[in-house]
Scaffold this active site. Structure first.
Site, PDB file in Angstrom:
ATOM      1  N   SER A 142       0.877  -1.171   0.000  1.00 54.41           N
ATOM      2  CA  SER A 142       0.000   0.000   0.000  1.00 54.41           C
ATOM      3  C   SER A 142       0.914   1.221   0.000  1.00 54.41           C
ATOM      4  O   SER A 142       2.111   1.102   0.324  1.00 54.41           O
ATOM      5  CB  SER A 142      -0.838  -0.018   1.282  1.00 54.41           C
ATOM      6  OG  SER A 142      -1.408   1.255   1.530  1.00 54.41           O
ATOM      7  N   TYR A 155      -2.020  -1.323  10.388  1.00 53.79           N
ATOM      8  CA  TYR A 155      -2.007  -1.435   8.917  1.00 53.79           C
ATOM      9  C   TYR A 155      -0.692  -0.904   8.352  1.00 53.79           C
ATOM     10  O   TYR A 155      -0.040  -1.547   7.523  1.00 53.79           O
ATOM     11  CB  TYR A 155      -3.194  -0.652   8.354  1.00 53.79           C
ATOM     12  CG  TYR A 155      -3.462  -0.859   6.875  1.00 53.79           C
ATOM     13  CD1 TYR A 155      -4.190  -1.966   6.426  1.00 53.79           C
ATOM     14  CD2 TYR A 155      -3.014   0.055   5.924  1.00 53.79           C
ATOM     15  CE1 TYR A 155      -4.459  -2.146   5.074  1.00 53.79           C
ATOM     16  CE2 TYR A 155      -3.273  -0.120   4.573  1.00 53.79           C
ATOM     17  CZ  TYR A 155      -3.996  -1.219   4.153  1.00 53.79           C
ATOM     18  OH  TYR A 155      -4.258  -1.399   2.807  1.00 53.79           O
TER      19      TYR A 155
HETATM   20  P1  NAD Z   1     -11.754  -6.266  -0.049  1.00 51.10           P
HETATM   21  O1  NAD Z   1     -12.347  -6.132   1.298  1.00 51.10           O
HETATM   22  O2  NAD Z   1     -12.556  -5.891  -1.248  1.00 51.10           O
HETATM   23  O3  NAD Z   1     -11.233  -7.773  -0.277  1.00 51.10           O
HETATM   24  C1  NAD Z   1     -10.481  -8.447   0.693  1.00 51.10           C
HETATM   25  C2  NAD Z   1     -10.689  -9.935   0.525  1.00 51.10           C
HETATM   26  O4  NAD Z   1      -9.852 -10.576   1.479  1.00 51.10           O
HETATM   27  C3  NAD Z   1     -12.129 -10.382   0.806  1.00 51.10           C
HETATM   28  O5  NAD Z   1     -12.583 -11.260  -0.221  1.00 51.10           O
HETATM   29  C4  NAD Z   1     -12.011 -11.126   2.140  1.00 51.10           C
HETATM   30  O6  NAD Z   1     -12.941 -12.214   2.282  1.00 51.10           O
HETATM   31  C5  NAD Z   1     -10.581 -11.635   2.072  1.00 51.10           C
HETATM   32  N1  NAD Z   1     -10.019 -11.931   3.391  1.00 51.10           N
HETATM   33  C6  NAD Z   1     -10.110 -11.171   4.518  1.00 51.10           C
HETATM   34  N2  NAD Z   1      -9.511 -11.816   5.535  1.00 51.10           N
HETATM   35  C7  NAD Z   1      -9.042 -12.992   5.035  1.00 51.10           C
HETATM   36  C8  NAD Z   1      -8.352 -14.077   5.603  1.00 51.10           C
HETATM   37  N3  NAD Z   1      -8.022 -14.119   6.908  1.00 51.10           N
HETATM   38  N4  NAD Z   1      -8.012 -15.117   4.804  1.00 51.10           N
HETATM   39  C9  NAD Z   1      -8.354 -15.122   3.490  1.00 51.10           C
HETATM   40  N5  NAD Z   1      -9.033 -14.118   2.919  1.00 51.10           N
HETATM   41  C10 NAD Z   1      -9.369 -13.062   3.680  1.00 51.10           C
HETATM   42  O7  NAD Z   1     -10.391  -5.428   0.026  1.00 51.10           O
HETATM   43  P2  NAD Z   1      -9.414  -4.836  -1.103  1.00 51.10           P
HETATM   44  O8  NAD Z   1      -9.522  -3.359  -1.025  1.00 51.10           O
HETATM   45  O9  NAD Z   1      -9.581  -5.520  -2.389  1.00 51.10           O
HETATM   46  O10 NAD Z   1      -8.005  -5.213  -0.442  1.00 51.10           O
HETATM   47  C11 NAD Z   1      -7.151  -6.201  -0.956  1.00 51.10           C
HETATM   48  C12 NAD Z   1      -5.718  -5.881  -0.536  1.00 51.10           C
HETATM   49  O11 NAD Z   1      -5.352  -4.612  -1.094  1.00 51.10           O
HETATM   50  C13 NAD Z   1      -5.518  -5.754   0.981  1.00 51.10           C
HETATM   51  O12 NAD Z   1      -4.274  -6.337   1.326  1.00 51.10           O
HETATM   52  C14 NAD Z   1      -5.478  -4.249   1.192  1.00 51.10           C
HETATM   53  O13 NAD Z   1      -4.755  -3.910   2.333  1.00 51.10           O
HETATM   54  C15 NAD Z   1      -4.792  -3.820  -0.075  1.00 51.10           C
HETATM   55  N6  NAD Z   1      -4.960  -2.412  -0.395  1.00 51.10           N
HETATM   56  C16 NAD Z   1      -6.209  -1.892  -0.600  1.00 51.10           C
HETATM   57  C17 NAD Z   1      -6.349  -0.549  -0.904  1.00 51.10           C
HETATM   58  C18 NAD Z   1      -7.675   0.074  -1.128  1.00 51.10           C
HETATM   59  O14 NAD Z   1      -7.728   1.317  -1.153  1.00 51.10           O
HETATM   60  N7  NAD Z   1      -8.746  -0.672  -1.300  1.00 51.10           N
HETATM   61  C19 NAD Z   1      -5.200   0.275  -0.999  1.00 51.10           C
HETATM   62  C20 NAD Z   1      -3.957  -0.293  -0.790  1.00 51.10           C
HETATM   63  C21 NAD Z   1      -3.842  -1.645  -0.494  1.00 51.10           C
END
Ligand code: NAD
Length: 260
Positions: A142, A155
Protein backbone atom coordinates in the site's frame (compact mmCIF):
# COMPACT_ATOMS: atom_id res chain seq x y z
CA UNK A 1 0.26 -17.08 -27.10
CA UNK A 2 -0.90 -15.14 -24.04
CA UNK A 3 1.35 -13.94 -21.24
CA UNK A 4 0.10 -16.46 -18.64
CA UNK A 5 -0.68 -19.49 -20.80
CA UNK A 6 -0.25 -22.63 -18.70
CA UNK A 7 0.49 -20.68 -15.51
CA UNK A 8 -1.17 -21.45 -12.19
CA UNK A 9 -1.57 -18.45 -9.89
CA UNK A 10 -2.86 -18.42 -6.32
CA UNK A 11 -4.43 -15.11 -5.35
CA UNK A 12 -5.48 -14.74 -1.73
CA UNK A 13 -8.49 -12.58 -0.91
CA UNK A 14 -9.58 -12.89 -4.54
CA UNK A 15 -13.30 -13.18 -3.85
CA UNK A 16 -13.60 -9.38 -3.74
CA UNK A 17 -12.07 -6.06 -4.77
CA UNK A 18 -8.48 -5.89 -5.98
CA UNK A 19 -7.81 -9.63 -5.72
CA UNK A 20 -10.84 -10.46 -7.83
CA UNK A 21 -9.71 -8.07 -10.56
CA UNK A 22 -6.25 -9.67 -10.56
CA UNK A 23 -7.83 -13.13 -10.91
CA UNK A 24 -10.09 -12.04 -13.77
CA UNK A 25 -7.23 -10.42 -15.68
CA UNK A 26 -4.81 -13.30 -15.02
CA UNK A 27 -7.43 -15.64 -16.53
CA UNK A 28 -8.06 -13.31 -19.47
CA UNK A 29 -4.37 -13.64 -20.33
CA UNK A 30 -4.35 -17.42 -20.32
CA UNK A 31 -3.59 -18.18 -16.66
CA UNK A 32 -5.55 -20.36 -14.24
CA UNK A 33 -6.31 -18.36 -11.10
CA UNK A 34 -6.89 -20.06 -7.78
CA UNK A 35 -9.29 -17.93 -5.76
CA UNK A 36 -8.18 -18.50 -2.14
CA UNK A 37 -10.47 -16.71 0.28
CA UNK A 38 -11.99 -16.86 3.74
CA UNK A 39 -15.37 -16.51 2.07
CA UNK A 40 -15.70 -19.78 0.14
CA UNK A 41 -19.11 -18.96 -1.29
CA UNK A 42 -17.90 -15.68 -2.78
CA UNK A 43 -14.70 -17.40 -3.99
CA UNK A 44 -16.77 -20.05 -5.77
CA UNK A 45 -18.94 -17.34 -7.36
CA UNK A 46 -15.81 -15.57 -8.64
CA UNK A 47 -14.38 -18.83 -10.03
CA UNK A 48 -17.73 -19.56 -11.70
CA UNK A 49 -17.79 -16.06 -13.23
CA UNK A 50 -14.30 -16.64 -14.67
CA UNK A 51 -15.15 -20.12 -15.99
CA UNK A 52 -18.06 -18.56 -17.90
CA UNK A 53 -15.48 -16.65 -19.97
CA UNK A 54 -14.03 -19.99 -21.09
CA UNK A 55 -10.98 -19.86 -18.80
CA UNK A 56 -10.23 -22.26 -15.95
CA UNK A 57 -10.46 -21.12 -12.31
CA UNK A 58 -10.52 -22.93 -8.97
CA UNK A 59 -11.81 -21.79 -5.56
CA UNK A 60 -10.29 -22.91 -2.27
CA UNK A 61 -11.39 -22.07 1.27
CA UNK A 62 -8.48 -20.46 3.04
CA UNK A 63 -8.13 -18.39 6.17
CA UNK A 64 -4.59 -17.17 5.55
CA UNK A 65 -3.89 -16.97 9.30
CA UNK A 66 -4.64 -20.67 9.80
CA UNK A 67 -1.49 -22.74 9.17
CA UNK A 68 -3.41 -25.99 8.60
CA UNK A 69 -5.88 -24.40 6.20
CA UNK A 70 -3.12 -22.77 4.20
CA UNK A 71 -1.22 -26.06 3.91
CA UNK A 72 -4.45 -27.88 3.00
CA UNK A 73 -5.42 -25.29 0.38
CA UNK A 74 -2.01 -25.40 -1.28
CA UNK A 75 -2.08 -29.22 -1.22
CA UNK A 76 -5.44 -29.12 -3.04
CA UNK A 77 -3.94 -26.90 -5.72
CA UNK A 78 -0.94 -29.21 -6.14
CA UNK A 79 -3.21 -32.28 -6.30
CA UNK A 80 -5.21 -30.61 -9.07
CA UNK A 81 -2.58 -28.79 -11.10
CA UNK A 82 0.80 -30.16 -9.95
CA UNK A 83 2.52 -26.77 -9.65
CA UNK A 84 2.25 -23.13 -8.56
CA UNK A 85 3.85 -20.46 -10.74
CA UNK A 86 2.51 -17.30 -9.14
CA UNK A 87 1.47 -16.29 -5.63
CA UNK A 88 -0.28 -12.98 -5.07
CA UNK A 89 -0.56 -12.47 -1.32
CA UNK A 90 -3.42 -9.98 -1.27
CA UNK A 91 -5.89 -10.84 1.51
CA UNK A 92 -6.26 -7.97 3.92
CA UNK A 93 -8.50 -5.95 6.18
CA UNK A 94 -8.48 -2.47 7.64
CA UNK A 95 -9.24 -1.32 11.20
CA UNK A 96 -9.12 2.42 11.91
CA UNK A 97 -8.74 3.61 15.49
CA UNK A 98 -6.41 5.94 17.40
CA UNK A 99 -3.23 4.29 18.65
CA UNK A 100 -3.81 5.48 22.23
CA UNK A 101 -6.63 3.02 22.77
CA UNK A 102 -6.21 0.53 19.92
CA UNK A 103 -7.51 -2.82 21.24
CA UNK A 104 -4.69 -5.38 21.42
CA UNK A 105 -6.90 -8.13 19.96
CA UNK A 106 -7.62 -6.00 16.88
CA UNK A 107 -3.94 -5.09 16.50
CA UNK A 108 -3.05 -8.80 16.53
CA UNK A 109 -5.88 -9.71 14.14
CA UNK A 110 -4.76 -7.19 11.54
CA UNK A 111 -1.08 -8.13 11.78
CA UNK A 112 -1.98 -11.82 11.54
CA UNK A 113 -3.97 -11.44 8.32
CA UNK A 114 -1.40 -9.26 6.57
CA UNK A 115 1.88 -10.65 7.90
CA UNK A 116 1.24 -14.19 9.14
CA UNK A 117 -0.93 -14.70 6.05
CA UNK A 118 1.85 -13.55 3.74
CA UNK A 119 4.39 -15.74 5.56
CA UNK A 120 2.25 -18.89 5.67
CA UNK A 121 1.16 -18.72 2.03
CA UNK A 122 4.68 -17.89 0.90
CA UNK A 123 6.20 -20.80 2.81
CA UNK A 124 3.61 -23.26 1.53
CA UNK A 125 4.06 -22.18 -2.11
CA UNK A 126 7.84 -21.89 -2.00
CA UNK A 127 8.44 -25.61 -1.57
CA UNK A 128 6.72 -26.21 -4.90
CA UNK A 129 8.30 -23.20 -6.61
CA UNK A 130 11.78 -24.32 -5.52
CA UNK A 131 11.06 -27.85 -6.79
CA UNK A 132 10.04 -26.40 -10.17
CA UNK A 133 12.90 -23.87 -10.14
CA UNK A 134 10.49 -21.02 -10.95
CA UNK A 135 8.19 -18.64 -9.10
CA UNK A 136 6.79 -15.13 -9.04
CA UNK A 137 5.58 -13.81 -5.66
CA UNK A 138 3.79 -10.48 -5.40
CA UNK A 139 2.72 -8.95 -2.09
CA UNK A 140 -0.12 -6.43 -1.86
CA UNK A 141 1.42 -3.52 -0.06
CA UNK A 142 0.00 0.00 0.00
CA UNK A 143 1.12 3.60 -0.04
CA UNK A 144 1.06 2.76 3.67
CA UNK A 145 4.13 0.58 3.01
CA UNK A 146 5.95 3.93 2.58
CA UNK A 147 3.84 6.57 4.33
CA UNK A 148 1.83 6.81 7.54
CA UNK A 149 -1.68 8.01 8.25
CA UNK A 150 -3.40 8.66 11.54
CA UNK A 151 -5.65 5.87 12.92
CA UNK A 152 -3.86 3.12 10.96
CA UNK A 153 -1.07 1.91 13.27
CA UNK A 154 -1.26 -1.85 12.63
CA UNK A 155 -2.01 -1.44 8.92
CA UNK A 156 0.97 0.88 8.36
CA UNK A 157 3.16 -1.44 10.44
CA UNK A 158 2.07 -4.53 8.51
CA UNK A 159 2.37 -2.92 5.08
CA UNK A 160 5.90 -1.69 5.86
CA UNK A 161 6.68 -5.24 7.05
CA UNK A 162 5.73 -6.80 3.72
CA UNK A 163 8.54 -4.90 2.03
CA UNK A 164 10.99 -6.54 4.44
CA UNK A 165 9.55 -9.98 3.69
CA UNK A 166 9.79 -9.40 -0.06
CA UNK A 167 13.44 -8.35 0.25
CA UNK A 168 14.35 -11.49 2.19
CA UNK A 169 12.53 -13.70 -0.32
CA UNK A 170 14.24 -11.89 -3.19
CA UNK A 171 17.58 -12.97 -1.69
CA UNK A 172 16.63 -16.52 -0.66
CA UNK A 173 14.58 -17.24 -3.78
CA UNK A 174 17.14 -16.00 -6.30
CA UNK A 175 18.98 -19.29 -6.74
CA UNK A 176 15.62 -20.98 -7.45
CA UNK A 177 14.44 -18.40 -10.03
CA UNK A 178 11.85 -17.09 -7.59
CA UNK A 179 11.33 -13.32 -7.54
CA UNK A 180 9.46 -11.27 -4.93
CA UNK A 181 8.01 -7.78 -5.32
CA UNK A 182 5.44 -5.49 -3.74
CA UNK A 183 2.69 -3.39 -5.32
CA UNK A 184 1.68 -0.33 -3.30
CA UNK A 185 -1.71 1.12 -4.28
CA UNK A 186 -3.29 4.39 -3.24
CA UNK A 187 -6.97 4.43 -2.28
CA UNK A 188 -9.17 2.12 -4.35
CA UNK A 189 -12.99 2.07 -3.99
CA UNK A 190 -13.46 -1.49 -2.72
CA UNK A 191 -15.51 -2.74 0.26
CA UNK A 192 -12.37 -2.27 2.40
CA UNK A 193 -12.32 1.48 1.68
CA UNK A 194 -16.09 2.01 1.55
CA UNK A 195 -16.26 0.75 5.14
CA UNK A 196 -13.64 3.16 6.49
CA UNK A 197 -15.09 6.36 4.99
CA UNK A 198 -17.93 6.65 7.54
CA UNK A 199 -15.61 5.36 10.30
CA UNK A 200 -13.04 8.08 9.61
CA UNK A 201 -15.80 10.71 9.30
CA UNK A 202 -16.91 9.77 12.81
CA UNK A 203 -13.39 9.64 14.32
CA UNK A 204 -12.41 13.04 12.86
CA UNK A 205 -15.86 14.69 13.18
CA UNK A 206 -16.07 15.57 9.46
CA UNK A 207 -18.35 14.59 6.57
CA UNK A 208 -17.75 11.55 4.37
CA UNK A 209 -17.10 13.85 1.41
CA UNK A 210 -14.42 15.62 3.45
CA UNK A 211 -12.80 12.27 4.29
CA UNK A 212 -12.47 11.56 0.56
CA UNK A 213 -11.31 15.05 -0.44
CA UNK A 214 -9.23 16.18 2.52
CA UNK A 215 -7.74 12.85 3.63
CA UNK A 216 -7.86 10.10 1.03
CA UNK A 217 -7.19 12.00 -2.20
CA UNK A 218 -5.64 15.18 -0.79
CA UNK A 219 -2.10 14.45 -1.94
CA UNK A 220 -2.85 12.86 -5.31
CA UNK A 221 -1.89 14.83 -8.41
CA UNK A 222 -5.44 14.84 -9.79
CA UNK A 223 -7.91 14.01 -6.98
CA UNK A 224 -8.62 10.58 -8.49
CA UNK A 225 -9.06 7.18 -6.87
CA UNK A 226 -6.75 4.42 -8.08
CA UNK A 227 -8.75 1.59 -9.70
CA UNK A 228 -8.65 -2.17 -9.28
CA UNK A 229 -7.57 -2.32 -12.94
CA UNK A 230 -4.60 0.01 -12.23
CA UNK A 231 -3.46 -2.26 -9.40
CA UNK A 232 -4.00 -5.49 -11.33
CA UNK A 233 -1.88 -4.18 -14.18
CA UNK A 234 1.06 -3.55 -11.84
CA UNK A 235 0.69 -6.95 -10.14
CA UNK A 236 0.60 -8.77 -13.47
CA UNK A 237 3.66 -6.82 -14.61
CA UNK A 238 5.65 -8.38 -11.75
CA UNK A 239 3.92 -11.76 -12.09
CA UNK A 240 4.66 -11.93 -15.81
CA UNK A 241 8.21 -10.60 -15.76
CA UNK A 242 10.52 -12.89 -17.67
CA UNK A 243 13.66 -11.47 -16.08
CA UNK A 244 14.93 -12.31 -12.60
CA UNK A 245 16.41 -8.80 -12.54
CA UNK A 246 13.06 -7.46 -11.39
CA UNK A 247 13.09 -8.56 -7.76
CA UNK A 248 13.05 -7.02 -4.29
CA UNK A 249 11.19 -3.97 -5.62
CA UNK A 250 8.08 -2.05 -4.60
CA UNK A 251 5.98 -0.13 -7.09
CA UNK A 252 3.60 2.63 -6.00
CA UNK A 253 0.39 3.08 -8.03
CA UNK A 254 -1.38 6.03 -6.41
CA UNK A 255 -1.97 8.99 -8.75
CA UNK A 256 1.19 10.51 -7.34
CA UNK A 257 0.04 10.49 -3.71
CA UNK A 258 3.45 9.09 -2.82
CA UNK A 259 6.41 9.81 -5.07
CA UNK A 260 9.69 7.94 -4.60
P1 NAD B 1 -11.75 -6.27 -0.05
O1 NAD B 1 -12.35 -6.13 1.30
O2 NAD B 1 -12.56 -5.89 -1.25
O3 NAD B 1 -11.23 -7.77 -0.28
C1 NAD B 1 -10.48 -8.45 0.69
C2 NAD B 1 -10.69 -9.93 0.53
O4 NAD B 1 -9.85 -10.58 1.48
C3 NAD B 1 -12.13 -10.38 0.81
O5 NAD B 1 -12.58 -11.26 -0.22
C4 NAD B 1 -12.01 -11.13 2.14
O6 NAD B 1 -12.94 -12.21 2.28
C5 NAD B 1 -10.58 -11.63 2.07
N1 NAD B 1 -10.02 -11.93 3.39
C6 NAD B 1 -10.11 -11.17 4.52
N2 NAD B 1 -9.51 -11.82 5.53
C7 NAD B 1 -9.04 -12.99 5.04
C8 NAD B 1 -8.35 -14.08 5.60
N3 NAD B 1 -8.02 -14.12 6.91
N4 NAD B 1 -8.01 -15.12 4.80
C9 NAD B 1 -8.35 -15.12 3.49
N5 NAD B 1 -9.03 -14.12 2.92
C10 NAD B 1 -9.37 -13.06 3.68
O7 NAD B 1 -10.39 -5.43 0.03
P2 NAD B 1 -9.41 -4.84 -1.10
O8 NAD B 1 -9.52 -3.36 -1.02
O9 NAD B 1 -9.58 -5.52 -2.39
O10 NAD B 1 -8.01 -5.21 -0.44
C11 NAD B 1 -7.15 -6.20 -0.96
C12 NAD B 1 -5.72 -5.88 -0.54
O11 NAD B 1 -5.35 -4.61 -1.09
C13 NAD B 1 -5.52 -5.75 0.98
O12 NAD B 1 -4.27 -6.34 1.33
C14 NAD B 1 -5.48 -4.25 1.19
O13 NAD B 1 -4.76 -3.91 2.33
C15 NAD B 1 -4.79 -3.82 -0.07
N6 NAD B 1 -4.96 -2.41 -0.40
C16 NAD B 1 -6.21 -1.89 -0.60
C17 NAD B 1 -6.35 -0.55 -0.90
C18 NAD B 1 -7.67 0.07 -1.13
O14 NAD B 1 -7.73 1.32 -1.15
N7 NAD B 1 -8.75 -0.67 -1.30
C19 NAD B 1 -5.20 0.28 -1.00
C20 NAD B 1 -3.96 -0.29 -0.79
C21 NAD B 1 -3.84 -1.64 -0.49
Amino acid sequence: MSRFDGKIGIITGAASGIGKEIAVRFAAEGGTPVIADLNLQAAQATAEEIRKTGADAFAVAMNVTDEAQVEQGIAEVIARYGKIDVLVSNAGIQIVKPLVDFPYEEWKKLLAIHLDGAFLTTRACLKHMYAANYGRVVYMGSVHSKEASKLKAPYVTAKHGLIGLAKVLAKEGAEHNVTANVVCPGFVRTPLVDKQIPEQAQEFGITEEQVVKTIMLKDTVDGEFTTTADVAEAVLFFAGASSNALTGQSLVVSHGWFMQ
